[in-house]
Design an enzyme around this catalytic site. Sequence first.
Site, PDB file in Angstrom:
ATOM      1  N   HIS A 159       7.691   0.363   1.103  1.00 10.35           N
ATOM      2  CA  HIS A 159       7.033  -0.650   1.934  1.00 10.35           C
ATOM      3  C   HIS A 159       7.955  -0.994   3.082  1.00 10.35           C
ATOM      4  O   HIS A 159       9.178  -0.943   2.930  1.00 10.35           O
ATOM      5  CB  HIS A 159       6.770  -1.929   1.111  1.00 10.35           C
ATOM      6  CG  HIS A 159       6.467  -3.129   1.974  1.00 10.35           C
ATOM      7  ND1 HIS A 159       5.212  -3.379   2.463  1.00 10.35           N
ATOM      8  CD2 HIS A 159       7.273  -4.102   2.467  1.00 10.35           C
ATOM      9  CE1 HIS A 159       5.257  -4.468   3.213  1.00 10.35           C
ATOM     10  NE2 HIS A 159       6.502  -4.939   3.231  1.00 10.35           N
TER      11      HIS A 159
ATOM     12  N   LYS B 214       9.253   1.337  -3.975  1.00  9.31           N
ATOM     13  CA  LYS B 214       8.208   0.852  -4.889  1.00  9.31           C
ATOM     14  C   LYS B 214       8.367   1.443  -6.303  1.00  9.31           C
ATOM     15  O   LYS B 214       9.077   2.433  -6.504  1.00  9.31           O
ATOM     16  CB  LYS B 214       6.833   1.195  -4.307  1.00  9.31           C
ATOM     17  CG  LYS B 214       6.520   0.447  -3.004  1.00  9.31           C
ATOM     18  CD  LYS B 214       5.057   0.662  -2.606  1.00  9.31           C
ATOM     19  CE  LYS B 214       4.732  -0.075  -1.323  1.00  9.31           C
ATOM     20  NZ  LYS B 214       3.283   0.024  -0.989  1.00  9.31           N
TER      21      LYS B 214
ATOM     22  N   GLU C 255       9.624 -11.851   4.887  1.00 15.91           N
ATOM     23  CA  GLU C 255       9.735 -11.003   3.692  1.00 15.91           C
ATOM     24  C   GLU C 255      11.181 -10.960   3.169  1.00 15.91           C
ATOM     25  O   GLU C 255      11.400 -10.981   1.954  1.00 15.91           O
ATOM     26  CB  GLU C 255       9.197  -9.601   4.009  1.00 15.91           C
ATOM     27  CG  GLU C 255       7.690  -9.642   4.254  1.00 15.91           C
ATOM     28  CD  GLU C 255       7.063  -8.298   4.612  1.00 15.91           C
ATOM     29  OE1 GLU C 255       7.781  -7.291   4.727  1.00 15.91           O
ATOM     30  OE2 GLU C 255       5.826  -8.271   4.770  1.00 15.91           O
TER      31      GLU C 255
ATOM     32  N   TYR D  73       2.172 -10.316  -1.202  1.00 15.51           N
ATOM     33  CA  TYR D  73       1.082  -9.642  -0.490  1.00 15.51           C
ATOM     34  C   TYR D  73      -0.087 -10.587  -0.189  1.00 15.51           C
ATOM     35  O   TYR D  73      -1.221 -10.128  -0.028  1.00 15.51           O
ATOM     36  CB  TYR D  73       0.579  -8.448  -1.306  1.00 15.51           C
ATOM     37  CG  TYR D  73       1.444  -7.206  -1.183  1.00 15.51           C
ATOM     38  CD1 TYR D  73       1.557  -6.530   0.035  1.00 15.51           C
ATOM     39  CD2 TYR D  73       2.122  -6.681  -2.278  1.00 15.51           C
ATOM     40  CE1 TYR D  73       2.327  -5.378   0.151  1.00 15.51           C
ATOM     41  CE2 TYR D  73       2.897  -5.523  -2.173  1.00 15.51           C
ATOM     42  CZ  TYR D  73       2.991  -4.882  -0.951  1.00 15.51           C
ATOM     43  OH  TYR D  73       3.739  -3.735  -0.824  1.00 15.51           O
TER      44      TYR D  73
ATOM     45  N   ASN E 224       2.660   4.624  -2.747  1.00 14.84           N
ATOM     46  CA  ASN E 224       3.166   5.290  -1.554  1.00 14.84           C
ATOM     47  C   ASN E 224       4.674   5.099  -1.335  1.00 14.84           C
ATOM     48  O   ASN E 224       5.160   5.112  -0.212  1.00 14.84           O
ATOM     49  CB  ASN E 224       2.351   4.904  -0.311  1.00 14.84           C
ATOM     50  CG  ASN E 224       2.429   3.432   0.009  1.00 14.84           C
ATOM     51  OD1 ASN E 224       2.998   2.661  -0.755  1.00 14.84           O
ATOM     52  ND2 ASN E 224       1.865   3.036   1.135  1.00 14.84           N
TER      53      ASN E 224
HETATM   54  P1  CMP Z   1       2.392  -1.533   2.082  1.00 12.30           P
HETATM   55  O1  CMP Z   1       3.093  -1.097   3.319  1.00 12.30           O
HETATM   56  O2  CMP Z   1       3.196  -1.949   0.931  1.00 12.30           O
HETATM   57  O3  CMP Z   1       1.395  -2.740   2.474  1.00 12.30           O
HETATM   58  C1  CMP Z   1       0.185  -2.974   1.807  1.00 12.30           C
HETATM   59  C2  CMP Z   1      -0.135  -1.916   0.828  1.00 12.30           C
HETATM   60  O4  CMP Z   1      -1.461  -1.877   0.386  1.00 12.30           O
HETATM   61  C3  CMP Z   1       0.084  -0.566   1.447  1.00 12.30           C
HETATM   62  O5  CMP Z   1       1.452  -0.336   1.616  1.00 12.30           O
HETATM   63  C4  CMP Z   1      -0.618   0.360   0.481  1.00 12.30           C
HETATM   64  O6  CMP Z   1       0.223   0.814  -0.554  1.00 12.30           O
HETATM   65  C5  CMP Z   1      -1.664  -0.563  -0.099  1.00 12.30           C
HETATM   66  N1  CMP Z   1      -3.003  -0.095   0.296  1.00 12.30           N
HETATM   67  C6  CMP Z   1      -3.493  -0.010   1.524  1.00 12.30           C
HETATM   68  N2  CMP Z   1      -4.749   0.485   1.477  1.00 12.30           N
HETATM   69  C7  CMP Z   1      -5.027   0.712   0.178  1.00 12.30           C
HETATM   70  C8  CMP Z   1      -6.159   1.216  -0.520  1.00 12.30           C
HETATM   71  N3  CMP Z   1      -7.253   1.585   0.151  1.00 12.30           N
HETATM   72  N4  CMP Z   1      -6.088   1.305  -1.855  1.00 12.30           N
HETATM   73  C9  CMP Z   1      -4.973   0.902  -2.527  1.00 12.30           C
HETATM   74  N5  CMP Z   1      -3.863   0.409  -1.915  1.00 12.30           N
HETATM   75  C10 CMP Z   1      -3.897   0.332  -0.581  1.00 12.30           C
END
Ligand code: CMP
Length: 138
Positions: free
Chosen positions: A116, A10, A127, A50, A113
Site C-alpha cells: 500500500h 501487506k 497515515e 481505510y 496486492n
Molecule cells: P490500497 O492501495 O491499499 O488502497 C485501497 C485498497 O483497496 C487497494 O490498495 C486494493 O488492494 C483494494 N481494492 C481496490 N479495489 C478493489 C476491488 N475491486 N476488490 C478488492 N479490493 C480492492
Amino acid sequence: MSNLTFGIIKPDAVAKGHTGKIIDKILASGFQIRGMKLIHQSKKQSEGFYAVHAERPFFGELTEFMSSGACVVLALEKENAVKAWRDLMGATNPAEADEGTLRKEFASSIGENAVHGSDSDENAAIEISYFFSKLELV
Ligand code: CMP
C-alpha cells in the site's frame, strides 16, 4: 511536495516471505526508512485506516484481509516520496502493473496486492501518524 510517505507490506507478501526482498528494493530505489514495524492489525484498526473506503463494496473484504495476518508498516523518505513510492509499487491491479514494479513481481490480485502507499502528501501525514508516534520515527 513532502519527502515522506507511508507504506505497508501487506499480509499476502509477508506470509509468502517477500518482506526482505521488498525492503531490499525499497533501499535500492533510494528511500531512507524512517519508521518500520511488524504489526498484526485488528479488524477495527484496519477499518479505521481505510475509513475513506467505507462505502465501497470491497470494504469488508479489504479490512478482513488487512487484519488476517502480520504486515509491515513503513515511513519512507525520498525526494517527492509519494510519487516515487507509487511508481515503485506499480498499478493497484497487478494485471496492469509495469515490469519492474513491486506489484508486478509480488501481487496476485487487486485485493491481495502486496503493498500500500499513500496517494497524497496530506494522506501520507495522516497515515504515518495512524501507526507511528513521533518517538518511533528517526
Ligand atoms: P490500497 O492501495 O491499499 O488502497 C485501497 C485498497 O483497496 C487497494 O490498495 C486494493 O488492494 C483494494 N481494492 C481496490 N479495489 C478493489 C476491488 N475491486 N476488490 C478488492 N479490493 C480492492
